[in-house]
Write an enzyme that holds these catalytic residues in place. Structure first.
Site, PDB file in Angstrom:
ATOM      1  N   TYR A 295     -10.131   7.542   7.775  1.00  0.00           N
ATOM      2  CA  TYR A 295     -10.187   6.123   7.390  1.00  0.00           C
ATOM      3  C   TYR A 295     -11.460   5.453   7.913  1.00  0.00           C
ATOM      4  O   TYR A 295     -11.975   4.538   7.273  1.00  0.00           O
ATOM      5  CB  TYR A 295      -8.914   5.387   7.833  1.00  0.00           C
TER       6      TYR A 295
ATOM      7  N   ARG B  74     -13.942   6.080   5.272  1.00  0.00           N
ATOM      8  CA  ARG B  74     -13.688   5.207   4.109  1.00  0.00           C
ATOM      9  C   ARG B  74     -14.229   3.799   4.380  1.00  0.00           C
ATOM     10  O   ARG B  74     -14.791   3.145   3.535  1.00  0.00           O
ATOM     11  CB  ARG B  74     -12.188   5.092   3.801  1.00  0.00           C
TER      12      ARG B  74
ATOM     13  N   GLY C  51      -7.731   0.479 -14.216  1.00  0.00           N
ATOM     14  CA  GLY C  51      -8.223   1.577 -13.382  1.00  0.00           C
ATOM     15  C   GLY C  51      -7.186   2.232 -12.492  1.00  0.00           C
ATOM     16  O   GLY C  51      -7.471   2.520 -11.337  1.00  0.00           O
ATOM     17  N   THR C  52      -6.012   2.466 -13.051  1.00  0.00           N
ATOM     18  CA  THR C  52      -5.007   3.205 -12.271  1.00  0.00           C
ATOM     19  C   THR C  52      -4.375   4.290 -13.127  1.00  0.00           C
ATOM     20  O   THR C  52      -4.093   4.060 -14.308  1.00  0.00           O
ATOM     21  CB  THR C  52      -3.923   2.277 -11.672  1.00  0.00           C
ATOM     22  N   SER C  53      -4.156   5.461 -12.514  1.00  0.00           N
ATOM     23  CA  SER C  53      -3.556   6.572 -13.258  1.00  0.00           C
ATOM     24  C   SER C  53      -2.043   6.373 -13.433  1.00  0.00           C
ATOM     25  O   SER C  53      -1.401   7.135 -14.132  1.00  0.00           O
ATOM     26  CB  SER C  53      -3.817   7.889 -12.526  1.00  0.00           C
TER      27      SER C  53
ATOM     28  N   ASP D   7      -9.531  -1.581  -0.313  1.00  0.00           N
ATOM     29  CA  ASP D   7     -10.819  -2.243  -0.088  1.00  0.00           C
ATOM     30  C   ASP D   7     -10.653  -3.757  -0.243  1.00  0.00           C
ATOM     31  O   ASP D   7      -9.591  -4.251  -0.646  1.00  0.00           O
ATOM     32  CB  ASP D   7     -11.898  -1.685  -1.046  1.00  0.00           C
TER      33      ASP D   7
ATOM     34  N   HIS E 283      -0.951  -1.462  -0.816  1.00  0.00           N
ATOM     35  CA  HIS E 283      -1.072  -0.278   0.049  1.00  0.00           C
ATOM     36  C   HIS E 283      -1.854  -0.560   1.335  1.00  0.00           C
ATOM     37  O   HIS E 283      -2.337   0.350   1.974  1.00  0.00           O
ATOM     38  CB  HIS E 283      -1.727   0.876  -0.737  1.00  0.00           C
TER      39      HIS E 283
ATOM     40  N   GLN F 154      -3.671  -1.862  -5.670  1.00  0.00           N
ATOM     41  CA  GLN F 154      -3.293  -0.684  -4.873  1.00  0.00           C
ATOM     42  C   GLN F 154      -4.451  -0.316  -3.945  1.00  0.00           C
ATOM     43  O   GLN F 154      -4.316   0.564  -3.116  1.00  0.00           O
ATOM     44  CB  GLN F 154      -3.005   0.491  -5.798  1.00  0.00           C
ATOM     45  N   ASN F 155      -5.579  -0.981  -4.128  1.00  0.00           N
ATOM     46  CA  ASN F 155      -6.770  -0.622  -3.362  1.00  0.00           C
ATOM     47  C   ASN F 155      -6.723  -1.225  -1.971  1.00  0.00           C
ATOM     48  O   ASN F 155      -6.279  -2.357  -1.777  1.00  0.00           O
ATOM     49  CB  ASN F 155      -8.033  -1.095  -4.092  1.00  0.00           C
TER      50      ASN F 155
HETATM   51  P1  OAD Z   1      -6.177   7.412  -9.215  1.00  0.00           P
HETATM   52  O1  OAD Z   1      -7.316   8.154  -8.608  1.00  0.00           O
HETATM   53  O2  OAD Z   1      -4.875   8.096  -9.323  1.00  0.00           O
HETATM   54  O3  OAD Z   1      -6.580   6.923 -10.670  1.00  0.00           O
HETATM   55  C1  OAD Z   1      -7.814   6.328 -10.894  1.00  0.00           C
HETATM   56  C2  OAD Z   1      -7.848   5.831 -12.310  1.00  0.00           C
HETATM   57  O4  OAD Z   1      -9.078   5.148 -12.472  1.00  0.00           O
HETATM   58  C3  OAD Z   1      -7.790   6.939 -13.361  1.00  0.00           C
HETATM   59  O5  OAD Z   1      -6.840   6.613 -14.364  1.00  0.00           O
HETATM   60  C4  OAD Z   1      -9.214   6.951 -13.940  1.00  0.00           C
HETATM   61  O6  OAD Z   1      -9.261   7.270 -15.327  1.00  0.00           O
HETATM   62  C5  OAD Z   1      -9.622   5.508 -13.732  1.00  0.00           C
HETATM   63  N1  OAD Z   1     -11.066   5.267 -13.660  1.00  0.00           N
HETATM   64  C6  OAD Z   1     -12.062   6.050 -13.188  1.00  0.00           C
HETATM   65  N2  OAD Z   1     -13.243   5.441 -13.281  1.00  0.00           N
HETATM   66  C7  OAD Z   1     -13.013   4.214 -13.821  1.00  0.00           C
HETATM   67  C8  OAD Z   1     -13.825   3.090 -14.152  1.00  0.00           C
HETATM   68  N3  OAD Z   1     -15.147   3.086 -13.953  1.00  0.00           N
HETATM   69  N4  OAD Z   1     -13.221   2.004 -14.698  1.00  0.00           N
HETATM   70  C9  OAD Z   1     -11.878   1.982 -14.907  1.00  0.00           C
HETATM   71  N5  OAD Z   1     -11.074   2.995 -14.613  1.00  0.00           N
HETATM   72  C10 OAD Z   1     -11.622   4.105 -14.070  1.00  0.00           C
HETATM   73  O7  OAD Z   1      -6.056   6.034  -8.400  1.00  0.00           O
HETATM   74  P2  OAD Z   1      -4.830   5.009  -8.326  1.00  0.00           P
HETATM   75  O8  OAD Z   1      -4.060   4.995  -9.582  1.00  0.00           O
HETATM   76  O9  OAD Z   1      -5.365   3.725  -7.804  1.00  0.00           O
HETATM   77  O10 OAD Z   1      -2.426   5.363  -2.439  1.00  0.00           O
HETATM   78  O11 OAD Z   1      -3.971   5.680  -7.196  1.00  0.00           O
HETATM   79  C11 OAD Z   1      -2.844   5.036  -6.697  1.00  0.00           C
HETATM   80  C12 OAD Z   1      -2.649   5.349  -5.240  1.00  0.00           C
HETATM   81  O12 OAD Z   1      -2.745   6.762  -5.015  1.00  0.00           O
HETATM   82  C13 OAD Z   1      -3.726   4.801  -4.348  1.00  0.00           C
HETATM   83  O13 OAD Z   1      -3.516   3.460  -4.002  1.00  0.00           O
HETATM   84  C14 OAD Z   1      -3.637   5.687  -3.137  1.00  0.00           C
HETATM   85  C15 OAD Z   1      -3.569   7.005  -3.854  1.00  0.00           C
HETATM   86  O14 OAD Z   1      -3.067   8.066  -3.188  1.00  0.00           O
HETATM   87  C16 OAD Z   1      -2.314   5.568  -1.135  1.00  0.00           C
HETATM   88  O15 OAD Z   1      -3.201   6.065  -0.448  1.00  0.00           O
HETATM   89  C17 OAD Z   1      -0.990   5.134  -0.588  1.00  0.00           C
END
Ligand code: OAD
Length: 242
Positions: A64, A67, A182-184, A101, A116, A98-99
């Site tokens: 961390y 980070r 921007g979340t999976s 930052d 988070h 969820q970020n």
């Molecule tokens: P992920 O890494 O799972 O997903 C990132 C998403 O961002 C994907 O769907 C990508 O397609 C998309 N992406 C990449 N570049 C992009 C851009 N320039 N513009 C828009 N989208 C883009 O991240 P999260 O879904 O945020 O939790 O993950 C959720 C949680 O899992 C996080 O908060 C963290 C992680 O483990 C903890 O640490 C508790």
């Protein structure tokens, strides 16, 4: 690119945003599950769980601290600024991120809920209510809270409860429109928040990857990066509401 709900927007519309790592990707902060993402470089179970903390707290602190150093050198991108502009026009705009930052805040957004946790804060291992701003960029091994116990990152690890989830669900349950950026949508309970949007309300998703939104008939997916997509969407929203 027609968005039906934009026709009903007014200054009093309640807009919520669920953001994930893709939101900050263009600020140079790694996502988790993309190619080359953080969870390809590190084992979640060695750095982001209570078990990891018990087994090797110094490794967790180092992870961390790195980070945090990266974050201090990063700047908000066009998408963060566009959302801050959105809040100025629609005062009932809430960001649920969820970020960990602080780029939404640094871009000027004021109503930001961190699901988070927050990288720039530490907290006591003995009392979760003792939360501190981190001066500088690291938490040191041996750095203690006022009750004498080690400080840990103020983040939610896998396997821990998500204390802000109920507040986030309440915000979404009152929303007229939900933007998902921007979340999976792989991590729960955050991904389940979409189900709290009242039936018939629209979800607009901005993410370059394919996402399974089949459970949400009123959803639109722009397969774009946040910098470009959010800016464009906010422009359209501001035009519709004037
Ligand atoms: P992920 O890494 O799972 O997903 C990132 C998403 O961002 C994907 O769907 C990508 O397609 C998309 N992406 C990449 N570049 C992009 C851009 N320039 N513009 C828009 N989208 C883009 O991240 P999260 O879904 O945020 O939790 O993950 C959720 C949680 O899992 C996080 O908060 C963290 C992680 O483990 C903890 O640490 C508790």
């Amino acid at each position: 690119m027609k968005i039906p709900s934009l026709g009903n927007l007014s200054r009093n519309s309640k807009i919520s945003i669920l953001s994930g790592a893709g939101m900050s990707a263009e600020s140079g902060i790694s996502t988790f599950r993309d190619n080359g993402g953080l969870w390809e470089q590190y084992d979640i179970y060695q750095v982001a769980t209570p078990e990891a903390w018990r087994a090797d707290p110094q490794l967790v602190l180092r992870f961390y601290n790195e980070r945090r150093k990266q974050l201090l050198n990063a700047r908000p991108n066009a998408a963060h600024y566009a959302l801050s502009q959105l809040e100025q026009h629609f005062p009932h705009t809430h960001i649920i991120t969820q970020n960990i930052d602080d780029l939404h805040e640094r871009a000027g957004s004021r109503q930001v809920l961190h699901l988070h946790g927050e990288l720039r804060k530490s907290r006591s291992c003995a009392d979760e209510n003792l939360v501190y701003d981190i001066e500088g960029d690291s938490i040191a091994w041996g750095e203690k809270c006022e009750k004498g116990s080690q400080l840990r990152p103020h983040v939610v690890w896998f396997g821990e409860a998500v204390p802000m989830i109920e507040k986030a669900a309440e915000i979404i349950a009152q929303s007229d429109l939900l933007l998902v950026i921007g979340t999976s949508l792989n991590v729960y309970p955050a991904a389940g928040l979409l189900h709290h949007l009242p039936p018939g309300r629209e979800i607009i998703c901005i993410d370059p990857a394919e996402l399974d939104l089949s459970a949400f008939p009123h959803s639109i997916h722009w397969r774009m990066k946040a910098g470009e997509g959010v800016k464009l969407l906010v422009e359209k929203m501001l035009q519709s509401a004037t």
